[in-house]
Design a protein around this motif. Structure first.
Motif, PDB file in Angstrom:
ATOM      1  N   THR A  96      13.701 -67.846 -31.676  1.00  0.00           N
ATOM      2  CA  THR A  96      13.326 -68.438 -32.771  1.00  0.00           C
ATOM      3  C   THR A  96      13.253 -69.900 -32.642  1.00  0.00           C
ATOM      4  O   THR A  96      14.637 -70.507 -32.955  1.00  0.00           O
ATOM      5  CB  THR A  96      13.696 -67.643 -34.028  1.00  0.00           C
ATOM      6  N   ARG A  97      12.497 -70.830 -32.979  1.00  0.00           N
ATOM      7  CA  ARG A  97      12.567 -72.199 -33.163  1.00  0.00           C
ATOM      8  C   ARG A  97      11.893 -72.592 -34.357  1.00  0.00           C
ATOM      9  O   ARG A  97      12.230 -73.570 -34.702  1.00  0.00           O
ATOM     10  CB  ARG A  97      11.660 -72.790 -31.913  1.00  0.00           C
ATOM     11  N   ILE A  98      10.889 -71.842 -34.800  1.00  0.00           N
ATOM     12  CA  ILE A  98      10.588 -72.159 -36.312  1.00  0.00           C
ATOM     13  C   ILE A  98      10.946 -71.027 -37.192  1.00  0.00           C
ATOM     14  O   ILE A  98      10.465 -69.927 -36.969  1.00  0.00           O
ATOM     15  CB  ILE A  98       8.925 -72.215 -36.415  1.00  0.00           C
ATOM     16  N   GLU A  99      11.654 -71.359 -38.242  1.00  0.00           N
ATOM     17  CA  GLU A  99      11.953 -70.394 -39.292  1.00  0.00           C
ATOM     18  C   GLU A  99      11.436 -70.761 -40.532  1.00  0.00           C
ATOM     19  O   GLU A  99      11.640 -71.847 -41.194  1.00  0.00           O
ATOM     20  CB  GLU A  99      13.503 -70.091 -39.528  1.00  0.00           C
ATOM     21  N   VAL A 100      10.446 -69.930 -41.130  1.00  0.00           N
ATOM     22  CA  VAL A 100       9.817 -70.010 -42.443  1.00  0.00           C
ATOM     23  C   VAL A 100      10.570 -69.461 -43.634  1.00  0.00           C
ATOM     24  O   VAL A 100      10.944 -68.241 -43.554  1.00  0.00           O
ATOM     25  CB  VAL A 100       8.533 -69.292 -42.280  1.00  0.00           C
ATOM     26  N   LEU A 101      11.060 -70.167 -44.268  1.00  0.00           N
ATOM     27  CA  LEU A 101      12.157 -69.446 -45.524  1.00  0.00           C
ATOM     28  C   LEU A 101      11.419 -69.649 -46.968  1.00  0.00           C
ATOM     29  O   LEU A 101      10.761 -70.662 -47.207  1.00  0.00           O
ATOM     30  CB  LEU A 101      13.402 -70.391 -45.380  1.00  0.00           C
ATOM     31  N   THR A 102      11.721 -68.841 -47.930  1.00  0.00           N
ATOM     32  CA  THR A 102      11.561 -69.319 -49.053  1.00  0.00           C
ATOM     33  C   THR A 102      12.595 -70.154 -49.686  1.00  0.00           C
ATOM     34  O   THR A 102      13.686 -70.265 -49.164  1.00  0.00           O
ATOM     35  CB  THR A 102      11.711 -68.160 -50.050  1.00  0.00           C
ATOM     36  N   GLU A 103      12.081 -70.961 -50.588  1.00  0.00           N
ATOM     37  CA  GLU A 103      12.949 -72.099 -50.789  1.00  0.00           C
ATOM     38  C   GLU A 103      14.259 -72.013 -51.257  1.00  0.00           C
ATOM     39  O   GLU A 103      15.346 -72.789 -50.936  1.00  0.00           O
ATOM     40  CB  GLU A 103      12.127 -72.966 -52.413  1.00  0.00           C
ATOM     41  N   GLY A 104      14.783 -71.036 -52.213  1.00  0.00           N
ATOM     42  CA  GLY A 104      16.103 -70.850 -52.672  1.00  0.00           C
ATOM     43  C   GLY A 104      16.945 -70.550 -51.408  1.00  0.00           C
ATOM     44  O   GLY A 104      18.180 -70.763 -51.573  1.00  0.00           O
ATOM     45  N   LEU A 105      16.419 -69.876 -50.358  1.00  0.00           N
ATOM     46  CA  LEU A 105      17.334 -69.665 -49.121  1.00  0.00           C
ATOM     47  C   LEU A 105      17.915 -71.002 -48.631  1.00  0.00           C
ATOM     48  O   LEU A 105      18.993 -71.108 -47.946  1.00  0.00           O
ATOM     49  CB  LEU A 105      16.759 -68.803 -48.151  1.00  0.00           C
ATOM     50  N   LEU A 106      17.114 -72.044 -48.778  1.00  0.00           N
ATOM     51  CA  LEU A 106      17.834 -73.507 -48.163  1.00  0.00           C
ATOM     52  C   LEU A 106      19.075 -73.674 -48.999  1.00  0.00           C
ATOM     53  O   LEU A 106      20.027 -73.893 -48.062  1.00  0.00           O
ATOM     54  CB  LEU A 106      16.733 -74.287 -48.208  1.00  0.00           C
ATOM     55  N   THR A 107      19.181 -73.443 -50.139  1.00  0.00           N
ATOM     56  CA  THR A 107      20.193 -73.819 -50.851  1.00  0.00           C
ATOM     57  C   THR A 107      21.364 -73.170 -50.426  1.00  0.00           C
ATOM     58  O   THR A 107      22.459 -73.630 -50.169  1.00  0.00           O
ATOM     59  CB  THR A 107      19.988 -73.842 -52.641  1.00  0.00           C
ATOM     60  N   ARG A 108      21.199 -71.684 -50.272  1.00  0.00           N
ATOM     61  CA  ARG A 108      22.354 -70.862 -49.860  1.00  0.00           C
ATOM     62  C   ARG A 108      22.740 -71.314 -48.336  1.00  0.00           C
ATOM     63  O   ARG A 108      24.074 -71.364 -48.071  1.00  0.00           O
ATOM     64  CB  ARG A 108      21.855 -69.298 -49.762  1.00  0.00           C
ATOM     65  N   ARG A 109      21.921 -71.805 -47.656  1.00  0.00           N
ATOM     66  CA  ARG A 109      22.017 -72.046 -46.137  1.00  0.00           C
ATOM     67  C   ARG A 109      22.894 -73.342 -46.360  1.00  0.00           C
ATOM     68  O   ARG A 109      23.902 -73.502 -45.546  1.00  0.00           O
ATOM     69  CB  ARG A 109      20.978 -72.304 -45.363  1.00  0.00           C
ATOM     70  N   LEU A 110      22.594 -74.363 -47.090  1.00  0.00           N
ATOM     71  CA  LEU A 110      23.510 -75.580 -47.237  1.00  0.00           C
ATOM     72  C   LEU A 110      24.645 -75.623 -47.924  1.00  0.00           C
ATOM     73  O   LEU A 110      25.557 -76.107 -47.176  1.00  0.00           O
ATOM     74  CB  LEU A 110      22.552 -76.754 -48.182  1.00  0.00           C
ATOM     75  N   GLN A 111      25.105 -74.458 -48.575  1.00  0.00           N
ATOM     76  CA  GLN A 111      26.119 -74.364 -49.149  1.00  0.00           C
ATOM     77  C   GLN A 111      27.130 -73.778 -48.272  1.00  0.00           C
ATOM     78  O   GLN A 111      28.409 -74.146 -48.020  1.00  0.00           O
ATOM     79  CB  GLN A 111      26.164 -73.298 -50.321  1.00  0.00           C
ATOM     80  N   SER A 112      26.808 -72.859 -47.300  1.00  0.00           N
ATOM     81  CA  SER A 112      27.606 -72.452 -46.311  1.00  0.00           C
ATOM     82  C   SER A 112      27.477 -73.117 -44.938  1.00  0.00           C
ATOM     83  O   SER A 112      28.651 -73.053 -44.166  1.00  0.00           O
ATOM     84  CB  SER A 112      26.870 -70.845 -45.808  1.00  0.00           C
ATOM     85  N   ASP A 113      26.375 -73.967 -44.698  1.00  0.00           N
ATOM     86  CA  ASP A 113      26.576 -74.777 -43.554  1.00  0.00           C
ATOM     87  C   ASP A 113      25.893 -76.095 -44.062  1.00  0.00           C
ATOM     88  O   ASP A 113      24.663 -76.345 -43.634  1.00  0.00           O
ATOM     89  CB  ASP A 113      25.725 -74.091 -42.483  1.00  0.00           C
ATOM     90  N   PRO A 114      26.690 -76.973 -44.751  1.00  0.00           N
ATOM     91  CA  PRO A 114      26.399 -78.488 -45.033  1.00  0.00           C
ATOM     92  C   PRO A 114      25.610 -79.248 -43.975  1.00  0.00           C
ATOM     93  O   PRO A 114      24.643 -80.091 -44.413  1.00  0.00           O
ATOM     94  CB  PRO A 114      27.356 -79.131 -45.828  1.00  0.00           C
ATOM     95  N   GLU A 115      26.258 -78.983 -42.769  1.00  0.00           N
ATOM     96  CA  GLU A 115      25.496 -79.859 -41.496  1.00  0.00           C
ATOM     97  C   GLU A 115      24.199 -79.543 -41.149  1.00  0.00           C
ATOM     98  O   GLU A 115      23.661 -80.336 -40.633  1.00  0.00           O
ATOM     99  CB  GLU A 115      26.574 -79.969 -40.457  1.00  0.00           C
ATOM    100  N   LEU A 116      24.042 -78.376 -41.424  1.00  0.00           N
ATOM    101  CA  LEU A 116      22.549 -77.614 -41.058  1.00  0.00           C
ATOM    102  C   LEU A 116      22.536 -77.566 -39.325  1.00  0.00           C
ATOM    103  O   LEU A 116      21.759 -78.238 -38.552  1.00  0.00           O
ATOM    104  CB  LEU A 116      21.291 -78.277 -41.439  1.00  0.00           C
ATOM    105  N   LYS A 117      23.493 -77.138 -38.846  1.00  0.00           N
ATOM    106  CA  LYS A 117      23.886 -77.110 -37.458  1.00  0.00           C
ATOM    107  C   LYS A 117      22.654 -76.397 -36.563  1.00  0.00           C
ATOM    108  O   LYS A 117      22.306 -75.284 -36.699  1.00  0.00           O
ATOM    109  CB  LYS A 117      25.237 -76.632 -36.922  1.00  0.00           C
TER     110      LYS A 117
END
Length: 497
Positions: A96-117
């Motif tokens: 997967t190269r393109i992930e479509v997310l609902t907006e709230g999931l980005l905050t959760r992802r940033l909290q666990s991976d602030p760098e967005l590796k």
């Protein structure tokens, strides 16, 4: 790849802008094709270096539909090159190269991976809706870009937005405009024929069935009105009636947006969920009740209530435009033409009207004690934000200096309102974690019981398996799955309620 959509003419300028800059803004009306074509056009750009694109959508149905459409254009299924993640559901794979997310999931992802590796581009689609989580997500992504991932690029896309303000927020980023594709629309004003909105809408639908052809998309303020209109219509001969609102199951939502057969005429009864992001292929008629239902936080009581109010002019125009996406159409507006001039220009952003306790907890978890230090289009009201921080102190989530506590850090892992997260953690300490997770899930999924019933015992009985006709089985399934996730977060086993 060309599908003959207006956004294609703007793609060379967009590619050039992102090749030279770290951010860009795209302004394009509904129907231009930005949601579908922009991520596909950018996925192989050299600067992306085969990293992932994250695209944020305001709603689950829009995220799933966008991913499915992009995958179909590639001749694939979702979960291959294009996937999606929404609450309680995901379809992604190793390619997967393109992930479509609902907006709230980005905050959760940033909290666990602030760098967005591994992420090279974050796209904020339909940003004009100005949800609180989208504003927060953009602010945190800008901090990640500035401090942790200098190669990360940001793209904000919108249909109706003050692009200059957003471009300035993004460091004077270039702005690219695209024309839309809209067929002629005959606007007919039809003031309400009844005191109740559901009765007026039902009358308007019957009129439209006589006067027009093609699918009918009806905008109503909420689920209660949708169910009432559905009952009043009693499925006219040769028609199928499809509700469309956020709490519906994925299958029911998909049924509403799929084209009807050639022998049927489809009537979609929708909330504001259908204003943007979605294309319902066979719609040629729109009936707009002129109302919307929005959450409003009351500072005096500390509670959020749903308020039914007139739509904004921007929303009314978005709704009208749905009638001209695939062919010449008709829009019935259930008000007098003169009233259009009195509509407010835009719906106020959520950051000005919402309960800010979840926002304040997310900021504390990120290490921000003062919201004024963030890159936000609008500052949160000082009184509302101060009250949110006071609540977090009462819940032992932050200390006197507004720094997050260990208890607050544990609360932030739930993705729930701070009150619910606090309740679950304290209940676990008393040996009642499983029951608390069930209670929190039934409160969070408020539509488990369709009737207006505040009896928690009845909700927990439904959760435990004692069903009656008022139980929404789709909402019940989501509540049970959410409770399972929260039990895992609490590290407790299932138990009888």
């Amino acid at each position: 790849m060309s599908v003959n959509l207006p956004i294609e003419e703007a793609l060379p300028a967009l590619k050039s802008a992102l090749n030279r800059h770290r951010a860009a803004v795209v302004e394009a009306p509904p129907g231009a094709g930005k949601t579908t074509l922009v991520p596909l056009a950018l996925k192989d750009e050299p600067w992306l270096k085969h990293r992932t694109i994250l695209m944020l959508e305001p709603r689950r149905i829009a995220a799933r539909a966008a991913a499915a459409r992009m995958a179909s254009l590639l001749g694939e299924s979702t979960g291959e090159t294009v996937g999606y993640r929404v609450r309680l559901d995901a379809r992604v794979g190793p390619k997967t190269r393109i992930e479509v997310l609902t907006e709230g999931l980005l905050t959760r992802r940033l909290q666990s991976d602030p760098e967005l590796k591994g992420v090279g581009l974050v796209i904020f689609d339909e940003f004009h809706e100005r949800s609180l989580v989208a504003d927060l997500g953009l602010a945190l992504t800008l901090e990640t870009q500035a401090a942790l991932n200098e190669d990360l690029k940001i793209l904000v896309m919108s249909a109706t937005l003050d692009g200059a303000r957003v471009a300035k927020l993004l460091g004077n980023a270039p702005s690219i405009r695209s024309e839309g594709r809209l067929f002629p629309i005959d606007t007919r004003y039809a003031p309400p024929s009844h005191a109740r909105v559901d009765q007026s809408v039902a009358s308007a639908i019957r009129r439209a069935l006589d006067e027009t052809e093609g699918g009918i998309l009806v905008f109503l303020p909420g689920e209660a009105e949708i169910r009432n209109v559905e009952r009043l219509l009693e499925a006219p001969r040769g028609c199928i009636v499809c509700p469309l609102y956020g709490a519906l199951s994925a299958d029911a939502q998909d049924r509403a947006i799929r084209p009807a057969s050639s022998r049927e005429r489809k009537i979609v009864l929708a909330t504001a969920i259908a204003e943007t992001s979605l294309t319902i292929e066979d719609v040629r008629v729109v009936i707009d009740s002129g109302q919307q239902r929005l959450p409003r936080y009351d500072l005096a009581t500390g509670l959020t209530r749903l308020v039914t109010q007139r739509v904004s002019l921007a929303s009314a125009d978005q709704r009208r435009g749905r009638a001209g996406r695939v062919a010449p159409g008709v829009c019935y507006r259930l008000w007098n033409e003169a009233e259009t001039r009195a509509l407010i220009p835009f719906t106020p952003p959520e950051i000005l009207t919402s309960d800010l306790a979840p926002f304040a907890l997310d900021l504390a978890a990120w290490g921000v004690r003062d919201a004024s230090t963030l890159a936000l289009l609008d500052r949160p009201p000082a009184a509302t934000f101060g009250e949110a921080q006071e609540l977090l102190r009462e819940l032992d989530a932050i200390d006197a200096e507004n720094r997050i506590t260990p208890h607050g850090r544990a609360m932030s892992a739930f993705g729930a309102h701070p009150r619910l997260a606090h309740m679950m953690i304290r209940a676990r300490d008393l040996g009642l974690g499983a029951g608390a997770a069930a209670l929190a899930a039934t409160l969070n999924e408020r539509d488990v019981i369709r009737a207006r019933d505040a009896d928690l015992r009845r909700r927990l009985q439904a959760f435990a398996g004692d069903h009656d006709a008022s139980v929404d089985r789709g909402a019940l399934a989501r509540a049970r799955e959410q409770a399972r996730i929260w039990r895992r977060t609490l590290d407790v086993k299932d138990a009888n309620i």
